[in-house]
Design a protein around this motif. Structure first.
Motif, PDB file in Angstrom:
ATOM      1  N   UNK A 429       0.856  -1.177   0.000  1.00 15.77           N
ATOM      2  CA  UNK A 429       0.000   0.000   0.000  1.00 15.77           C
ATOM      3  C   UNK A 429       0.898   1.236   0.000  1.00 15.77           C
ATOM      4  N   UNK A 430       0.410   2.291  -0.622  1.00 16.61           N
ATOM      5  CA  UNK A 430       1.190   3.517  -0.746  1.00 16.61           C
ATOM      6  C   UNK A 430       0.729   4.533   0.288  1.00 16.61           C
ATOM      7  N   UNK A 431       1.606   5.441   0.651  1.00 21.17           N
ATOM      8  CA  UNK A 431       1.298   6.436   1.675  1.00 21.17           C
ATOM      9  C   UNK A 431       0.323   7.458   1.113  1.00 21.17           C
ATOM     10  N   UNK A 432      -0.919   7.002   0.957  1.00 21.00           N
ATOM     11  CA  UNK A 432      -1.968   7.795   0.338  1.00 21.00           C
ATOM     12  C   UNK A 432      -3.283   7.425   1.023  1.00 21.00           C
ATOM     13  N   UNK A 435      -8.967   5.309  -0.507  1.00 18.92           N
ATOM     14  CA  UNK A 435      -9.607   5.360  -1.824  1.00 18.92           C
ATOM     15  C   UNK A 435      -8.596   5.333  -2.957  1.00 18.92           C
ATOM     16  N   UNK A 436      -7.520   6.097  -2.836  1.00 18.84           N
ATOM     17  CA  UNK A 436      -6.500   6.132  -3.888  1.00 18.84           C
ATOM     18  C   UNK A 436      -5.698   4.840  -3.964  1.00 18.84           C
ATOM     19  N   UNK A 437      -5.584   4.131  -2.837  1.00 15.77           N
ATOM     20  CA  UNK A 437      -4.897   2.842  -2.855  1.00 15.77           C
ATOM     21  C   UNK A 437      -5.733   1.772  -3.547  1.00 15.77           C
ATOM     22  N   UNK A 438      -7.045   1.891  -3.460  1.00 16.79           N
ATOM     23  CA  UNK A 438      -7.926   0.924  -4.140  1.00 16.79           C
ATOM     24  C   UNK A 438      -8.027   1.273  -5.624  1.00 16.79           C
ATOM     25  N   UNK A 441      -3.417   3.365 -10.168  1.00 16.95           N
ATOM     26  CA  UNK A 441      -2.934   3.157 -11.541  1.00 16.95           C
ATOM     27  C   UNK A 441      -4.010   3.423 -12.570  1.00 16.95           C
ATOM     28  N   UNK A 442      -4.276   2.409 -13.427  1.00 18.74           N
ATOM     29  CA  UNK A 442      -5.296   2.569 -14.465  1.00 18.74           C
ATOM     30  C   UNK A 442      -6.691   2.731 -13.886  1.00 18.74           C
ATOM     31  N   UNK A 443      -6.850   2.391 -12.597  1.00 19.77           N
ATOM     32  CA  UNK A 443      -8.165   2.513 -11.956  1.00 19.77           C
ATOM     33  C   UNK A 443      -8.416   3.936 -11.457  1.00 19.77           C
ATOM     34  N   UNK A 444      -7.412   4.789 -11.555  1.00 21.47           N
ATOM     35  CA  UNK A 444      -7.557   6.178 -11.097  1.00 21.47           C
ATOM     36  C   UNK A 444      -8.723   6.839 -11.826  1.00 21.47           C
ATOM     37  N   UNK A 492      -7.694  -6.941  -1.913  1.00 26.02           N
ATOM     38  CA  UNK A 492      -8.759  -7.688  -2.593  1.00 26.02           C
ATOM     39  C   UNK A 492      -9.750  -6.721  -3.230  1.00 26.02           C
ATOM     40  N   UNK A 493     -10.045  -5.620  -2.540  1.00 21.83           N
ATOM     41  CA  UNK A 493     -10.941  -4.606  -3.111  1.00 21.83           C
ATOM     42  C   UNK A 493     -10.336  -4.004  -4.381  1.00 21.83           C
ATOM     43  N   UNK A 494      -9.027  -3.804  -4.374  1.00 20.70           N
ATOM     44  CA  UNK A 494      -8.330  -3.283  -5.561  1.00 20.70           C
ATOM     45  C   UNK A 494      -8.493  -4.253  -6.738  1.00 20.70           C
ATOM     46  N   UNK A 495      -8.341  -5.548  -6.459  1.00 26.83           N
ATOM     47  CA  UNK A 495      -8.502  -6.558  -7.515  1.00 26.83           C
ATOM     48  C   UNK A 495      -9.950  -6.623  -8.004  1.00 26.83           C
TER      49      UNK A 495
END
Length: 583
Positions: A429-432, A435-438, A441-444, A492-495
Motif C-alpha cells: 500500500x502507498x502512503x496515500x 480510496x487512492x490505494x484501491x 494506476x489505471x483505476x484512477x 482484494x478490493x483493488x482486484x
C-alpha cells in the motif's frame, strides 16, 4: 595502446560532454551567465589596470583629473561587477536546479521501466543514493564547476595579458612554474577520480543500511538487533568517512603545493623587478604585483574545482550507467481488449540467473477460460514463480506461455498486465488515502460509488466506514496504520475494482482471521466466476472447491486433479492435506 589514465580521462571527457548536453536546452540563459562571467573577469583585470594611472597620476604626478575620477570609476567598476556576478550566479543556479530536476525525473521514469530481476539484485539504498546524492554531485559539476572554469580561467588570462602588457620579461618568469602546476593538477585529478567513485558506492551502503533499519525497525526491536545494526552502520559510516577524508586530504594538500610554486615564481618576479626599477613606474610595478596577488584566488579555485569536477564525473558515470540499463523487453505488437482467459504453459523452464539452478522444469499446464486452478506444494516448490511469469515479471529461460493462443512476449506489456489482477500475501500500500490505494494506476478516476461497492464485496467497508475520514483516511507508509487483515482486504478490493479476466491469488487470505476468511472466501468465489483464476494457498481447506489442483515439487508438476481424486490417489497432495488436518 592508450594507458589507463588516458582512457579514464577520455571517458571522463565523454561523460562531461554528455552531462553538458543537459544544459543545452537552456543555452540562451547559459550565454547570459557566461557573459556575466566574462564581465566579472574583465572587472578583475580592469581594477589592477586602474592601479597604474591611479598611483602614477594621483600620488606621483598629483593630476587633479585623475584624483577626481578615480573614486567614481572604482564605484562604477564594482557596481558593474556586482550586477554581473549576481546575474551569472543566479542564472547558473537556475540551470543547476533544472538539470537536477530533469535528471531525477529521468532516473525515476527509468526506475519504473526496469525489470523485476534488476530490483532483486540491486539494494534499494543504492538506488535512493543515485536519486538524491549522485544527482546533486552531477549538477554541481555541470554548473558550479563550469562557473569556476570559465570565470576564473578568463580572470587568469586577463591578468596574465595585463602583466605581459606591462613587462613581458617578468610575465615569462612567472610562467616558469606553469608546467609543474599542470603536473600536480594531473596527479590530483587521478586521485580525485579514484576516490570519488569509491565514495559513490560507500554512500549507497550507508543509505541501504539506514533504510533497512527504518523499514525493519519492529524486527530490530523484537530481536534485539540494536548492537548488530549499530556495528553495521558504524563500519559503513567509517568507511565513507575515511574515503572522504582521503579526498579532502588530497584537496587540502594540493592548494598549498600549488600556492608554494606560484609564490616562488612571484618572489622571483618581485626580486627581478626591484633589481631593475628604472624600467617600471611605481604605478606599473604596483599594478603588476597587484595582478600577481589577484591571480592567487582564481588559481586556488581552479585547483580546488578538480575535486568538484571529478566527484561530478564519477556521479555522472553512475547515473548514466543506470539510465543506459535496458528496461523491460516490451517488443509485443498485439493489443488485447479483454482476454478470454485461456492460459497455456508449454515445456517451460525458468532459472533466476545463468549460474542458478532451475526453479521450474518442463512445466506443461493448460488452463481453460474461467477455470480455477490451485497450485499447492511445499515452500520453494516454484508456485509463486509460476504465476509471476504470467504478467511477465520474469521471462522464461526456455519454453513459452500463451494467452488466448498468443505468446505473451508478442503482447504489449501494458495490454498483457491489464488482463491480470493480483492479490499477494505481501500487500503493498502507498502512503496515500484508502480510496487512492484501491483505485490505483489505471483505476484512477473510478467513481466513489464503484469504489465503495468493491470495498463492500471485499468486506472492507465494515472498518472503513468507522474511520473518521472514511475512504480519505491516510494509510501511512505501506499501510502501517492498518492491521494485516485490513491491508489484505484493501488489496482484494483493488482486484475487485480492476475486474480483470485473469485473477492471481497468492495467499490472498493468509492474514485474515477465521471469521474474516469466511467472508472473503465467499467474496472471492463470486469474483472468480467466469474468470481464469490461479490460486496459491498453504491452507488446503481454502481450495477444495477449485476446478483443478496442481501439486508442484522441486519445480515440477507431480500431481493434478480434483480434490477428491487426489485424496483417493493417496499421493503427495493427500499427505499434505492429512498433515494439515491433523494439525
Amino acid at each position: 595502446m592508450a594507458s589507463p589514465g588516458t582512457a579514464a580521462a577520455a571517458n571522463g571527457s565523454a561523460i562531461y560532454r554528455r552531462l553538458l548536453g543537459y544544459v543545452r536546452p537552456y543555452w540562451g540563459r547559459f550565454l547570459i551567465a557566461v557573459l556575466g562571467m566574462v564581465a566579472v573577469a574583465a572587472s578583475e583585470t580592469g581594477f589592477v589596470a586602474l592601479m597604474k594611472p591611479m598611483l602614477d597620476g594621483s600620488f606621483v604626478e598629483r593630476d587633479p583629473t585623475v584624483i577626481l575620477w578615480t573614486p567614481i570609476v572604482i564605484i562604477l567598476l564594482f557596481l558593474f561587477r556586482g550586477v554581473a556576478a549576481f546575474s551569472s550566479g543566479y542564472v547558473m543556479a537556475w540551470i543547476g536546479r533544472k538539470v537536477i530536476s530533469t535528471l531525477r525525473g529521468q532516473i525515476f521514469r527509468h526506475l519504473l521501466k526496469l525489470p523485476v530481476a534488476f530490483f532483486d539484485n540491486t539494494p534499494s539504498g543504492s538506488l535512493v543514493s543515485k536519486l538524491i546524492y549522485d544527482v546533486e554531485q552531477v549538477a554541481t559539476a555541470a554548473t558550479k564547476a563550469v562557473t569556476i572554469l570559465v570565470r576564473d580561467t578568463l580572470t587568469v588570462v586577463g591578468l596574465l595579458g595585463w602583466m605581459f602588457y606591462i613587462n613581458w620579461r617578468l610575465a615569462v618568469v612567472l610562467l616558469i612554474g606553469a608546467p609543474l602546476v599542470a603536473k600536480i593538477i594531473h596527479i590530483i585529478n587521478d586521485r580525485f577520480r579514484r576516490y570519488s567513485r569509491r565514495i559513490q558506492g560507500s554512500m549507497g551502503d550507508v543509505t541501504q543500511i539506514a533504510q533497512e533499519v527504518i523499514e525493519g525497525q519492529r524486527e530490530v526491536k523484537a530481536f534485539g538487533g540494536h548492537d548488530y545494526e549499530e556495528r553495521r552502520f558504524e563500519e559503513a559510516n567509517e568507511h565513507n568517512r575515511r574515503l572522504n577524508l582521503k579526498l579532502q586530504g588530497t584537496q587540502v594538500a594540493s592548494v598549498p603545493v600549488v600556492e608554494f610554486v606560484a609564490a616562488s615564481a612571484t618572489a622571483a618576479v618581485i626580486y627581478m623587478a626591484l633589481s631593475d626599477l628604472d624600467t617600471l613606474t611605481v604605478g606599473a610595478f604596483m599594478s603588476f604585483v597587484g595582478a600577481m596577488m589577484m591571480m592567487h584566488s582564481p588559481m586556488k579555485r581552479l585547483t580546488q574545482v578538480t575535486a568538484t569536477l571529478q566527484r561530478g564525473i564519477a556521479a555522472a558515470d553512475s547515473v548514466f550507467s543506470f539510465i543506459d540499463r535496458p528496461g523491460e523487453n516490451d517488443r509485443g505488437q498485439i493489443t488485447l481488449d479483454r482476454a478470454k482467459g485461456e492460459v497455456s504453459y508449454r515445456d517451460l523452464t525458468f532459472r533466476y540467473a545463468e549460474d542458478k539452478p532451475d526453479v521450474l522444469q518442463g512445466i506443461d499446464l493448460q488452463v481453460a477460460p474461467g477455470e480455477t486452478v490451485a497450485l499447492v506444494g511445499r515452500s520453494g516448490s516454484g508456485k509463486s514463480t509460476l504465476v509471476g511469469l504470467l504478467p511477465r515479471f520474469y521471462d522464461p529461460t526456455s519454453g513459452s506461455i500463451e494467452l488466448d493462443g498468443h505468446d505473451i512476449r508478442d503482447i504489449r506489456l501494458d495490454s498483457l498486465r491489464e488482463q491480470v489482477a493480483l492479490v499477494s500475501q505481501h500487500v503493498t500500500l502507498f502512503n496515500d488515502t484508502i480510496g487512492n490505494n484501491i483505485a490505483y494506476g489505471h483505476l484512477e478516476g473510478a467513481d466513489r460509488e464503484t469504489i465503495i461497492e468493491a470495498t463492500k464485496a471485499a468486506h472492507a467497508w465494515e472498518f472503513i466506514k468507522e474511520l473518521p475520514q472514511g475512504l480519505d483516511t491516510m494509510v501511512g507508509e505501506n499501510g502501517v496504520l492498518l492491521s494485516g487483515g485490513q491491508r489484505q482486504r484493501l488489496a482484494i478490493a483493488r482486484a475487485l475494482l480492476k475486474n480483470a479476466p485473469i485473477l492471481i491469488l497468492d495467499e490472498a487470505t493468509s492474514a485474515l482471521d477465521t471469521e474474516s476468511e469466511r467472508h472473503i472466501q465467499a467474496a472471492l468465489e463470486v469474483l472468480m466466476k467466469n474468470r481464469t483464476t490461479l490460486v496459491i494457498a498453504h491452507r488446503l481447506s481454502t481450495i477444495e472447491k477449485a476446478d483443478r489442483i496442481v501439486v508442484l515439487e522441486n519445480g515440477r508438476i507431480i500431481e493434478s486433479g480434483h480434490h477428491e481424486a487426489l485424496l483417493d490417489k493417496e499421493g503427495r497432495y493427500a499427505a499434505l492435506y492429512n498433515m494439515q488436518f491433523q494439525d
